[in-house]
Scaffold this motif. Sequence first.
Motif, PDB file in Angstrom:
ATOM      1  N   GLU A 164       0.832  -1.213   0.000  1.00 57.35           N
ATOM      2  CA  GLU A 164       0.000   0.000   0.000  1.00 57.35           C
ATOM      3  C   GLU A 164       0.862   1.257   0.000  1.00 57.35           C
ATOM      4  O   GLU A 164       0.584   2.213  -0.725  1.00 57.35           O
ATOM      5  CB  GLU A 164      -0.938   0.007   1.217  1.00 57.35           C
ATOM      6  N   GLU A 165       1.920   1.241   0.821  1.00 55.78           N
ATOM      7  CA  GLU A 165       2.835   2.403   0.865  1.00 55.78           C
ATOM      8  C   GLU A 165       3.515   2.603  -0.488  1.00 55.78           C
ATOM      9  O   GLU A 165       3.687   3.733  -0.943  1.00 55.78           O
ATOM     10  CB  GLU A 165       3.887   2.227   1.959  1.00 55.78           C
ATOM     11  N   LEU A 166       3.875   1.514  -1.121  1.00 56.21           N
ATOM     12  CA  LEU A 166       4.504   1.596  -2.446  1.00 56.21           C
ATOM     13  C   LEU A 166       3.513   2.149  -3.466  1.00 56.21           C
ATOM     14  O   LEU A 166       3.864   2.982  -4.304  1.00 56.21           O
ATOM     15  CB  LEU A 166       5.011   0.209  -2.866  1.00 56.21           C
ATOM     16  N   PHE A 167       2.260   1.734  -3.367  1.00 61.65           N
ATOM     17  CA  PHE A 167       1.225   2.247  -4.253  1.00 61.65           C
ATOM     18  C   PHE A 167       1.046   3.754  -4.063  1.00 61.65           C
ATOM     19  O   PHE A 167       0.940   4.517  -5.025  1.00 61.65           O
ATOM     20  CB  PHE A 167      -0.090   1.514  -4.003  1.00 61.65           C
ATOM     21  N   MET A 168       1.026   4.198  -2.798  1.00 67.39           N
ATOM     22  CA  MET A 168       0.885   5.626  -2.510  1.00 67.39           C
ATOM     23  C   MET A 168       2.070   6.409  -3.085  1.00 67.39           C
ATOM     24  O   MET A 168       1.904   7.500  -3.627  1.00 67.39           O
ATOM     25  CB  MET A 168       0.786   5.863  -1.000  1.00 67.39           C
ATOM     26  N   GLU A 169       3.243   5.832  -2.992  1.00 71.82           N
ATOM     27  CA  GLU A 169       4.438   6.486  -3.556  1.00 71.82           C
ATOM     28  C   GLU A 169       4.348   6.542  -5.076  1.00 71.82           C
ATOM     29  O   GLU A 169       4.772   7.515  -5.696  1.00 71.82           O
ATOM     30  CB  GLU A 169       5.695   5.725  -3.123  1.00 71.82           C
ATOM     31  N   ALA A 170       3.759   5.501  -5.677  1.00 73.63           N
ATOM     32  CA  ALA A 170       3.567   5.481  -7.131  1.00 73.63           C
ATOM     33  C   ALA A 170       2.622   6.603  -7.549  1.00 73.63           C
ATOM     34  O   ALA A 170       2.870   7.304  -8.533  1.00 73.63           O
ATOM     35  CB  ALA A 170       3.019   4.120  -7.575  1.00 73.63           C
ATOM     36  N   ILE A 171       1.545   6.801  -6.787  1.00 74.88           N
ATOM     37  CA  ILE A 171       0.602   7.891  -7.078  1.00 74.88           C
ATOM     38  C   ILE A 171       1.320   9.240  -6.971  1.00 74.88           C
ATOM     39  O   ILE A 171       1.177  10.111  -7.825  1.00 74.88           O
ATOM     40  CB  ILE A 171      -0.601   7.846  -6.118  1.00 74.88           C
ATOM     41  N   SER A 172       2.099   9.407  -5.906  1.00 74.18           N
ATOM     42  CA  SER A 172       2.830  10.659  -5.709  1.00 74.18           C
ATOM     43  C   SER A 172       3.809  10.914  -6.854  1.00 74.18           C
ATOM     44  O   SER A 172       3.922  12.035  -7.360  1.00 74.18           O
ATOM     45  CB  SER A 172       3.591  10.599  -4.372  1.00 74.18           C
TER      46      SER A 172
ATOM     47  N   SER B 183      -8.163   2.376   5.132  1.00 75.25           N
ATOM     48  CA  SER B 183      -7.377   3.352   5.906  1.00 75.25           C
ATOM     49  C   SER B 183      -6.531   4.262   5.017  1.00 75.25           C
ATOM     50  O   SER B 183      -6.110   5.332   5.439  1.00 75.25           O
ATOM     51  CB  SER B 183      -6.474   2.632   6.909  1.00 75.25           C
ATOM     52  N   TYR B 184      -6.298   3.846   3.762  1.00 75.80           N
ATOM     53  CA  TYR B 184      -5.488   4.650   2.849  1.00 75.80           C
ATOM     54  C   TYR B 184      -6.321   5.636   2.031  1.00 75.80           C
ATOM     55  O   TYR B 184      -5.762   6.535   1.404  1.00 75.80           O
ATOM     56  CB  TYR B 184      -4.675   3.748   1.905  1.00 75.80           C
ATOM     57  N   ILE B 185      -7.641   5.475   2.019  1.00 74.84           N
ATOM     58  CA  ILE B 185      -8.502   6.325   1.199  1.00 74.84           C
ATOM     59  C   ILE B 185      -8.367   7.794   1.605  1.00 74.84           C
ATOM     60  O   ILE B 185      -8.330   8.686   0.759  1.00 74.84           O
ATOM     61  CB  ILE B 185      -9.977   5.870   1.272  1.00 74.84           C
ATOM     62  N   SER B 186      -8.244   8.050   2.907  1.00 74.91           N
ATOM     63  CA  SER B 186      -8.114   9.449   3.351  1.00 74.91           C
ATOM     64  C   SER B 186      -6.818  10.074   2.833  1.00 74.91           C
ATOM     65  O   SER B 186      -6.778  11.253   2.509  1.00 74.91           O
ATOM     66  CB  SER B 186      -8.187   9.551   4.879  1.00 74.91           C
ATOM     67  N   ARG B 187      -5.760   9.277   2.714  1.00 72.68           N
ATOM     68  CA  ARG B 187      -4.504   9.800   2.161  1.00 72.68           C
ATOM     69  C   ARG B 187      -4.644  10.113   0.681  1.00 72.68           C
ATOM     70  O   ARG B 187      -4.098  11.105   0.188  1.00 72.68           O
ATOM     71  CB  ARG B 187      -3.369   8.799   2.396  1.00 72.68           C
ATOM     72  N   ILE B 188      -5.397   9.275  -0.040  1.00 73.79           N
ATOM     73  CA  ILE B 188      -5.628   9.541  -1.464  1.00 73.79           C
ATOM     74  C   ILE B 188      -6.460  10.806  -1.617  1.00 73.79           C
ATOM     75  O   ILE B 188      -6.188  11.642  -2.483  1.00 73.79           O
ATOM     76  CB  ILE B 188      -6.298   8.325  -2.142  1.00 73.79           C
ATOM     77  N   ASP B 189      -7.459  10.965  -0.756  1.00 73.90           N
ATOM     78  CA  ASP B 189      -8.259  12.197  -0.780  1.00 73.90           C
ATOM     79  C   ASP B 189      -7.389  13.423  -0.511  1.00 73.90           C
ATOM     80  O   ASP B 189      -7.577  14.480  -1.106  1.00 73.90           O
ATOM     81  CB  ASP B 189      -9.394  12.133   0.245  1.00 73.90           C
ATOM     82  N   GLU B 190      -6.423  13.265   0.378  1.00 72.85           N
ATOM     83  CA  GLU B 190      -5.503  14.375   0.685  1.00 72.85           C
ATOM     84  C   GLU B 190      -4.669  14.730  -0.541  1.00 72.85           C
ATOM     85  O   GLU B 190      -4.468  15.907  -0.856  1.00 72.85           O
ATOM     86  CB  GLU B 190      -4.612  13.964   1.863  1.00 72.85           C
ATOM     87  N   TYR B 191      -4.160  13.715  -1.255  1.00 74.94           N
ATOM     88  CA  TYR B 191      -3.421  13.946  -2.508  1.00 74.94           C
ATOM     89  C   TYR B 191      -4.293  14.727  -3.488  1.00 74.94           C
ATOM     90  O   TYR B 191      -3.832  15.650  -4.154  1.00 74.94           O
ATOM     91  CB  TYR B 191      -3.027  12.622  -3.175  1.00 74.94           C
ATOM     92  N   ARG B 192      -5.555  14.313  -3.596  1.00 76.96           N
ATOM     93  CA  ARG B 192      -6.468  14.978  -4.526  1.00 76.96           C
ATOM     94  C   ARG B 192      -6.651  16.444  -4.152  1.00 76.96           C
ATOM     95  O   ARG B 192      -6.638  17.326  -5.013  1.00 76.96           O
ATOM     96  CB  ARG B 192      -7.823  14.271  -4.535  1.00 76.96           C
ATOM     97  N   LYS B 193      -6.818  16.736  -2.863  1.00 75.59           N
ATOM     98  CA  LYS B 193      -7.021  18.124  -2.420  1.00 75.59           C
ATOM     99  C   LYS B 193      -5.792  18.981  -2.729  1.00 75.59           C
ATOM    100  O   LYS B 193      -5.915  20.112  -3.204  1.00 75.59           O
ATOM    101  CB  LYS B 193      -7.334  18.168  -0.929  1.00 75.59           C
TER     102      LYS B 193
END
Length: 199
Positions: free
Chosen positions: A51-59, A111-121
């Motif tokens: 999941e952390e790797l996926f979040m880094e990929a999005i970033s 639990s990661y959805i809020s972080r994705i929402d933060e990226y979007r904002k």
Amino acid sequence: MSKDVDKKSTIIEIAIRLFSKYGYAKTSVDEIASQANIAKGTVYYYFTSKEELFMEAISSKSQEFFAALHEHIAQTKGFEAQLKAYISLPMKYAYENMPILLEGLKSIPFSYISRIDEYRKVSQARMLLILRQILECGLAEGKVTEAISIDRICEMIHDWFMPGNLRFEVSDIEQMLKRIEKDHEALVNLILYGIIRRG
């Protein structure tokens, strides 16, 4: 570039490629490690979880997009051309990169959805800032009406054209993005020149 930074970048690049090809759920850390020619433990040294790797990929994809957008706009002269570039590049980028995000959202822990929402904002705020700068240039060039506030124009353009505002539960996002991409030129011209023939 240090060995550590280089290795981490390689892991992210391979993860993006595999997430894009197979989707989040079907991409394993084992496969990422194998493609990177490293031990699975090395992936976990840099990233605590898939999941952390996926979040880094999005970033990483987000940074890539903003760099491309800034470069494209900097090379484009005049308000009208810059506005067209601002609207068309995100659509192309979304069409090419949205599947990685959509696929991941189906499987990533809640639990990661809020972080994705933060990226979007954060991304939306950056997009609005760029749009405001383009519109202020248009105002300075005498090409943007003063009858509607720049804030309101920003809102309308952002709400209608920016893919980051699309709801992730839309069932056929690919078809929607194709339709918007096909129609966006006409819509941009409608915004720029209106529907009534003048002169």
